[in-house]
Design an enzyme around this catalytic site. Sequence first.
Site, short mmCIF file in Angstrom:
data_model
loop_
_atom_site.label_atom_id
_atom_site.label_comp_id
_atom_site.label_asym_id
_atom_site.label_seq_id
_atom_site.Cartn_x
_atom_site.Cartn_y
_atom_site.Cartn_z
CD GLU A 168 112.82 14.62 37.76
OE1 GLU A 168 111.84 15.03 38.16
OE2 GLU A 168 113.96 15.15 37.30
CG ASP A 212 118.81 22.30 41.57
OD1 ASP A 212 119.06 21.05 41.84
OD2 ASP A 212 118.11 22.39 40.40
CD GLU A 238 117.30 22.87 30.25
OE1 GLU A 238 117.52 21.99 30.82
OE2 GLU A 238 116.41 23.67 30.36
CD GLU A 266 113.25 25.42 37.72
OE1 GLU A 266 112.88 24.53 37.87
OE2 GLU A 266 112.99 25.83 36.44
#
Length: 845
Positions: A125, A272, A366, A384
């Site tokens: 992150e 991802d 989610e 996204e």
Amino acid sequence: MMLKTLLITSLLGCVKCQESHSMSPEEKSVIRDQIVEMFDHAYGSYMKYAYPADELMPLSCRGRVRGQEPNRGDIDDSLGKFSLTLIDTLDTLVVLNKLDEFEDAVRKAVRDVRLDNDVVVSVFETNIRVLGGLLGAHVMADLLRQRGDRMQWYQNELLHMAKDLGDRLLPAFNTTSGLPYPKVNLRYGVLNPLSRTGTESDTCTACAGTMILEFAALSRLSGDSVFEEHARKALDVLWERRQRGSDLVGTVINIHNGEWIRRDSGVGAGIDSYYEYLMKGYILLGDNVFLERFNIHYSAIMKYISQPPLLLNVHMHNPTVSVRSWMDSLLAFFPGLQVLRGDLKPAIETHEMLYQVTRQHKFLPEAFTTEFRVHWGQHLLRPEFAESTYYLYKATGDPYYLRVGQSVVEKLNAYARVPCGFAAVQDVRTGTHEDRMDSFFLAEMFKYLYLLFSEKSQVPIDIDDYIFTTEAHLLPVSLSTTQPPCQGNNTETFPVSPQEDLFTHACPSTETLFPNNPSFAKTIRDGYKYLTGVGRAFHPLPVREIELPLHDNGMEPMEFLKSMGISLTPLNEILTGESGSQKEHKGVFRVKLVAEVSQTTEEEVLPHVVQLISPPFLGRTVLTAGPAKFGMDLSKQEHGVKGSIVKTSPYTACGQIDNAAEIKGRIALALRGDCMFAVKARRLQEAGAIGAIFIDHREGSSSKETPLFQMVGDGDSTEDITLPLVFLFSHEGAVLTAALEEHHNVDVLLLPKEKQLGHEKNKKTAGMNIKLRLSEDVGLEDGAAGGPTLEFVLENEDILLKEEENEEIRGEEKSQFCTETTEDDRTESCSSQTPDSNSRPDSTP
């Protein structure tokens, strides 16, 4: 008649105009202005109520400072006391043409932000949000400075900060494999005794494989190759550890020996951006190695994971079998990545499926099932879906995607906007809010939405000169020529199959490959338009008919069919008024099915409870809990599982359990987050716990406002987990932990709600009354005491208890007792006594 026909045709055409007709420049301008106003509301709220804190708490109208708010588990690993939202938003200010605000924000970042904090943060992150934010902002500041109209004071301060941060992240790569630790202390690194980290052994594939863009950009902008070398090494390890039979990778890997910990493979959470960075690594750096690896992985994805329009997780060693029946929202980025590759058809199919889910639930949950029902109800304002919408519009020119983007804007304003910004949705089914506004909302959502409704001339930079990182930060593609690539990457050469399309070894240009032909996308899309049933016009189902040779006097079978919800109508009655050429069908009936097959309902969750049974609670405090789909089945335990509770250390139970001796033989309390439920359960089981209670880390969640759910495993077999597991929302969890802090020794029962102590069960009353009557002494045995006796009179009349008074004792004080037989053959007693009955013990039997 012709005029009427033309009018109807025009009206029908207008019904479809919102999807098929171009959006006027004026309408796009209105929506673009609306997006800017929304950004001002969100960014302005952060600066007013939260800065210099990392994030805004939009419901509380204050900043979230780590250590000052209740711990939320791994979510807080994004917070490093470095004004996260400000750094993450810097280059968005430039894209939205807010250049004065950008210059002011850069001054604040240079003046206020410190990176040497004694805080443990997520390497992943921090890389994508802070390092990427600093690099993107430096590139923008340098560009504006070169243009000569502003930022003349800027002397690469943001690049120096990025270099400082990169140096602070490097200790995470000090492993034998080259895969980075998942966490690092900004001041003390990883292995320092003061670092409070370094005990982790596992990391996710995306966490290790999403470094190359930022680290390579830092190397090429600063001239220090060490960053790119480490990022390339991590990618090499992941490539070498792929499953050679399927060319897939797992979700979690051991950073020391490279063994896979979780072997489920998909394109969503945990993996991802690994795939994204292989493709974008090639675009940014011009290194064919990354493209070759991506193409090999992509072929495997399309062979095993892609089941248009679905993208399902499979086992990397047995990829023909799906390992779960739900998808997570993070895979919504994948259609955008498919556009970059030039594989448009599956991108359109999956995107349309996602759009239908958003129409059904307002936002993308989610996680949602393959039947498009909610699996996890949260919506964190993730960008996204908007990202893929932007890419598809750029590729097709189809105004349909402008309408999709418009719906995103409208839903954010209608359902997420609050007085102090925008709040995440705690559950899309209830619309309740969560007190969080993640930095990626400002960094990504507004950037993609603004660009979707903007022409090139309306953006202060040429967007085609840049590649978006996974956090939508802008890095210039010219970096491929800044310095030669680092050596060391090797990929075995694979022959190009004749079946491979022309995009296999090329980076497609959206300007030349995809003409402005909306019908191309519409043709693909139409097959999925009503996938979830939302938006379909209502048409009564035609009567389904069969003919049965039932005679006129055959009333018995007719009545039987009616009792099943089937009505019968004589066929000759239906044919009345039809063409006379139809012959009569005397004695033949048309069967109309009255009841249609109902839609599948959501899986029912059996409520469980945590019942506090030790003093002073004594069973009166009962907390509603959710069950698990694995572990001990509490519904099959007669009396549940009893034990004393103890907090685990660490509280998330994701690392080595430090207080295993204390946990042994007790029920462990652990916080949700950091790792999967199954991982926690195995660690606690190994420590000797006899049960586990997981408490939600989301503030304010409660069983009254949030639907219960069943905890699921991690994709692998969970047969080895045998201890009972329940889940408490944070409100109920706070009650339990407060009880433990106050009384230290608290015993609880874990069991289904219907079996809790003192629970009123459905009672089946016997088909007779039990009447009690006081009467005079009759036929007493020798030696028996004299006085009134109790006579039982059993009558099989009604099932209500009645009072009867004997004439001989009418007016006297009496006591009545009754027994009632329940369906489990246990006898419960009940009593009612007059106030002074205790003073006459001789009158009660």
